[in-house]
Design a protein around this motif. Structure first.
Motif, PDB file in Angstrom:
ATOM      1  N   CYS A 275       0.839  -1.210   0.000  1.00 48.48           N
ATOM      2  CA  CYS A 275       0.000   0.000   0.000  1.00 48.48           C
ATOM      3  C   CYS A 275       0.871   1.257   0.000  1.00 48.48           C
ATOM      4  CB  CYS A 275      -0.925   0.010   1.210  1.00 48.48           C
ATOM      5  SG  CYS A 275      -2.059  -1.360   1.268  1.00 48.48           S
ATOM      6  N   LEU A 276       1.937   1.216   0.826  1.00 53.75           N
ATOM      7  CA  LEU A 276       2.811   2.393   0.910  1.00 53.75           C
ATOM      8  C   LEU A 276       3.546   2.617  -0.413  1.00 53.75           C
ATOM      9  CD1 LEU A 276       4.251   1.910   4.511  1.00 53.75           C
ATOM     10  CD2 LEU A 276       2.564   3.594   3.740  1.00 53.75           C
ATOM     11  N   ILE A 277       3.986   1.525  -1.037  1.00 52.18           N
ATOM     12  CA  ILE A 277       4.675   1.648  -2.330  1.00 52.18           C
ATOM     13  C   ILE A 277       3.722   2.225  -3.380  1.00 52.18           C
ATOM     14  CG2 ILE A 277       5.702   0.322  -4.208  1.00 52.18           C
ATOM     15  CD1 ILE A 277       6.809  -1.593  -2.068  1.00 52.18           C
ATOM     16  N   TYR A 278       2.488   1.706  -3.386  1.00 54.47           N
ATOM     17  CA  TYR A 278       1.485   2.206  -4.342  1.00 54.47           C
ATOM     18  C   TYR A 278       1.201   3.687  -4.106  1.00 54.47           C
ATOM     19  CZ  TYR A 278      -2.945   2.651  -6.796  1.00 54.47           C
ATOM     20  OH  TYR A 278      -3.941   3.077  -7.637  1.00 54.47           O
ATOM     21  N   LEU A 279       1.031   4.058  -2.811  1.00 60.55           N
ATOM     22  CA  LEU A 279       0.729   5.447  -2.462  1.00 60.55           C
ATOM     23  C   LEU A 279       1.853   6.386  -2.892  1.00 60.55           C
ATOM     24  CD1 LEU A 279      -1.450   7.082  -0.918  1.00 60.55           C
ATOM     25  CD2 LEU A 279      -0.015   6.891   1.105  1.00 60.55           C
ATOM     26  N   PHE A 280       3.075   5.962  -2.653  1.00 59.87           N
ATOM     27  CA  PHE A 280       4.207   6.818  -3.025  1.00 59.87           C
ATOM     28  C   PHE A 280       4.338   6.917  -4.547  1.00 59.87           C
ATOM     29  CE2 PHE A 280       8.637   7.538  -4.136  1.00 59.87           C
ATOM     30  CZ  PHE A 280       8.900   8.675  -3.402  1.00 59.87           C
ATOM     31  N   ALA A 281       4.169   5.787  -5.245  1.00 59.91           N
ATOM     32  CA  ALA A 281       4.393   5.774  -6.698  1.00 59.91           C
ATOM     33  C   ALA A 281       3.321   6.553  -7.453  1.00 59.91           C
ATOM     34  CB  ALA A 281       4.445   4.326  -7.199  1.00 59.91           C
ATOM     35  N   PHE A 282       2.067   6.460  -7.000  1.00 58.47           N
ATOM     36  CA  PHE A 282       0.984   7.040  -7.789  1.00 58.47           C
ATOM     37  C   PHE A 282       0.370   8.295  -7.179  1.00 58.47           C
ATOM     38  CE2 PHE A 282       1.158   2.573  -9.046  1.00 58.47           C
ATOM     39  CZ  PHE A 282       1.276   2.717 -10.423  1.00 58.47           C
ATOM     40  N   SER A 283       0.788   8.683  -5.958  1.00 66.15           N
ATOM     41  CA  SER A 283       0.246   9.911  -5.361  1.00 66.15           C
ATOM     42  C   SER A 283       1.356  10.880  -4.970  1.00 66.15           C
ATOM     43  CB  SER A 283      -0.584   9.575  -4.117  1.00 66.15           C
ATOM     44  OG  SER A 283      -1.729   8.857  -4.471  1.00 66.15           O
ATOM     45  N   VAL A 284       2.277  10.426  -4.123  1.00 69.35           N
ATOM     46  CA  VAL A 284       3.299  11.340  -3.591  1.00 69.35           C
ATOM     47  C   VAL A 284       4.292  11.749  -4.675  1.00 69.35           C
ATOM     48  CG1 VAL A 284       5.111  11.605  -1.869  1.00 69.35           C
ATOM     49  CG2 VAL A 284       3.030  10.350  -1.302  1.00 69.35           C
ATOM     50  N   PHE A 285       4.827  10.767  -5.402  1.00 71.28           N
ATOM     51  CA  PHE A 285       5.835  11.089  -6.413  1.00 71.28           C
ATOM     52  C   PHE A 285       5.304  12.025  -7.505  1.00 71.28           C
ATOM     53  CE2 PHE A 285       7.884  10.134 -10.491  1.00 71.28           C
ATOM     54  CZ  PHE A 285       9.163  10.609 -10.208  1.00 71.28           C
ATOM     55  N   PRO A 286       4.105  11.765  -8.095  1.00 70.70           N
ATOM     56  CA  PRO A 286       3.597  12.707  -9.108  1.00 70.70           C
ATOM     57  C   PRO A 286       3.402  14.117  -8.557  1.00 70.70           C
ATOM     58  CG  PRO A 286       2.396  10.655  -9.228  1.00 70.70           C
ATOM     59  CD  PRO A 286       3.241  10.576  -7.995  1.00 70.70           C
TER      60      PRO A 286
END
Length: 291
Positions: free
Chosen positions: A16-27
């Motif tokens: 979940c954290l990887i998904y959140l960072f890749a598709f929300s935080v990083f963009p």
């Protein structure tokens, strides 16, 4: 040494954290950095320009035109949807025979994606063969240039948005109506209160939190509305329906000014955060006063 509990937590939350960072935080972080550069289609671009893009945004007449259009669309659509949604909820709360069938049909527009709604309404409003102008002609009225007139285009956008999202307000308010305590209304009837007094002093205050939630949710959604504009008017005619979201898209993908487009997007984010916080704070204060 990592304990078993910590390992389990990392195993469960890691994806979940990887998904959140890749598709929300990083963009978000990447586009924030982009807004401080002059990245565009030119080869020699992508240099750090500080706040130049933000200064240019606030001096851009197209930005202020889009901001005005967005404010008109959000204000008009939300007011219409709240009035119609509350009216429909009160009407169907009368428990009329067969109303379940109509209630089911009412929510159908919500099942469509906004871009499909835009294309569908564009077909129905076609000035040559659209069914709406055909029906108006049967009534002896002159045809209306729904999408080609600078006066009617923004109204058409509001009508299409209202058609699709009034059912959302209706559902929220209707659900709240079903949960209102019956004993309160029975006590009011014993006291001899009329229908208007019951609605004004009992029903409406009890419905206020649900109405406020639906209005805020719809305002946020309408503020960032893009696909309906894309499918229905493509921002025209003469930019009369260019909202901030559509201007961001157009600047970034049509004119390929990526840094400038990111700056507009971040101005939208800040405006949305400020307005949402102020509105929620106001609603909470009113709720505490009424308690």
């Amino acid at each position: 040494m990592v304990s078993r509990n910590t390992r389990d937590v990392l195993l469960l939350l890691g994806p979940c954290l990887i998904y959140l960072f890749a598709f929300s935080v990083f963009p978000l972080l990447y586009s924030l950095r982009l807004s401080f550069t002059d990245l565009g289609i030119a080869k020699d671009s992508g240099h750090w320009v500080g706040f130049d893009n933000y200064v240019a945004v606030f001096n851009d007449p197209f930005f202020w035109n889009a901001a005005r259009t967005t404010a008109v669309m959000v204000g008009s659509a939300v007011v219409l949807q709240v009035v119609l949604g509350v009216g429909l909820a009160l009407f169907f709360n009368q428990r009329l025979r067969g109303s379940w069938l109509v209630r089911g049909a009412l929510i159908l527009p919500m099942l469509l994606t906004p871009i499909v709604v835009g294309v569908m309404w564009r077909a129905m409003l076609n000035p040559d063969w659209g069914i709406v102008n055909w029906a108006i002609g049967r009534l002896g009225l002159p045809p209306i240039n729904w999408l080609g007139s600078t006066d009617w285009a923004i109204r058409t956008l509001v009508i299409a948005d209202t058609w699709q999202w009034t059912p959302f307000v209706f559902l929220v308010v209707y659900a709240r109506l079903q949960a209102l305590p019956e004993h309160v209304f029975e006590a009011v009837q014993v006291d001899g209160a009329g229908r208007w007094a019951t609605f004004r002093y009992i029903t409406l205050p009890l419905l206020a939190p649900a109405i406020a939630f639906a209005a805020i949710f719809r305002a946020i959604d309408a503020f960032r509305s893009f696909d309906l504009v894309y499918g229905l008017t493509y921002g025209g005619p003469a930019r009369t329906t260019t909202t901030l979201s559509f201007l961001t898209y157009q600047t970034g993908f049509d004119f390929q000014q990526y840094g400038y487009s990111a700056a507009i997007a971040y101005v939208m984010v800040v405006v949305l955060i400020v307005l949402s916080t102020v509105t929620l704070r106001f609603v909470r204060l009113r709720g505490q006063e009424g308690a």
